[in-house]
Design a protein around this motif. Structure first.
Motif, PDB file in Angstrom:
ATOM      1  N   GLU A  68       0.815  -1.209   0.000  1.00  0.00           N
ATOM      2  CA  GLU A  68       0.000   0.000   0.000  1.00  0.00           C
ATOM      3  C   GLU A  68       0.858   1.274   0.000  1.00  0.00           C
ATOM      4  N   LEU A  69       1.978   1.245   0.679  1.00  0.00           N
ATOM      5  CA  LEU A  69       2.841   2.432   0.729  1.00  0.00           C
ATOM      6  C   LEU A  69       3.427   2.761  -0.639  1.00  0.00           C
ATOM      7  N   ALA A  70       3.883   1.739  -1.347  1.00  0.00           N
ATOM      8  CA  ALA A  70       4.487   1.951  -2.667  1.00  0.00           C
ATOM      9  C   ALA A  70       3.442   1.984  -3.780  1.00  0.00           C
ATOM     10  N   CYS A  95      -7.297  -2.486  -7.964  1.00  0.00           N
ATOM     11  CA  CYS A  95      -6.588  -2.422  -6.680  1.00  0.00           C
ATOM     12  C   CYS A  95      -5.703  -1.185  -6.602  1.00  0.00           C
ATOM     13  N   ARG A  96      -4.996  -0.894  -7.670  1.00  0.00           N
ATOM     14  CA  ARG A  96      -4.141   0.303  -7.686  1.00  0.00           C
ATOM     15  C   ARG A  96      -4.982   1.564  -7.534  1.00  0.00           C
ATOM     16  N   ARG A 102      -8.118   5.506  -1.461  1.00  0.00           N
ATOM     17  CA  ARG A 102      -7.967   5.492  -0.003  1.00  0.00           C
ATOM     18  C   ARG A 102      -7.007   6.598   0.444  1.00  0.00           C
ATOM     19  N   ARG A 103      -5.939   6.777  -0.321  1.00  0.00           N
ATOM     20  CA  ARG A 103      -4.993   7.866   0.011  1.00  0.00           C
ATOM     21  C   ARG A 103      -5.654   9.219  -0.047  1.00  0.00           C
ATOM     22  N   ALA A 104      -6.519   9.409  -1.026  1.00  0.00           N
ATOM     23  CA  ALA A 104      -7.194  10.691  -1.214  1.00  0.00           C
ATOM     24  C   ALA A 104      -8.244  10.958  -0.135  1.00  0.00           C
ATOM     25  N   ALA A 105      -8.664   9.889   0.543  1.00  0.00           N
ATOM     26  CA  ALA A 105      -9.737  10.025   1.550  1.00  0.00           C
ATOM     27  C   ALA A 105      -9.300  10.827   2.756  1.00  0.00           C
TER      28      ALA A 105
END
Length: 105
Positions: A68-70, A95-96, A102-105
């Motif tokens: 998830e980090l990369a 998935c990508r 999720r990051r944008a949330a």
């Protein structure tokens, strides 16, 4: 963050029910109630008929790696090292995109 997940789940459920979103293009999983990248390794997401996470040549489930980090998602056959299909490529893309959502949330 959870509110965004819930809103996206509801939005995607409605869009799928209306026929404007293909199940393969969902960023969320209606079965697990999670972002698709968080549960894609579940046996529920293996389908030998459509070849989602399935190696036809080896008759085997593809292994999944999600970083998830990369933002990296990979699926490979544990027997032959291949196993890709159009369905699996769409699942990897979803998935990508789910990681990014999720990051944008």
């Amino acid at each position: 963050m959870i509110a965004n997940l819930i809103a996206t789940l509801v939005e995607e459920d409605l869009a799928e029910d209306d026929g404007v979103l293909a199940p393969d293009d969902r960023l969320t999983c209606h079965v697990h109630g999670r972002w698709i990248h968080q549960c894609v390794s579940s046996p529920v997401h293996v389908n030998p008929v459509t070849r989602h996470r399935w190696c036809r040549g080896c008759d085997a489930e593809l292994g999944v790696v999600v970083d998830e980090l990369a933002g990296v998602v990979a699926m490979r056959c544990p027997r032959c090292g291949r196993g890709g299909s159009a369905a699996t490529a769409r699942l990897i893309a979803a998935c990508r995109a789910s990681i990014e959502a999720r990051r944008a949330a």
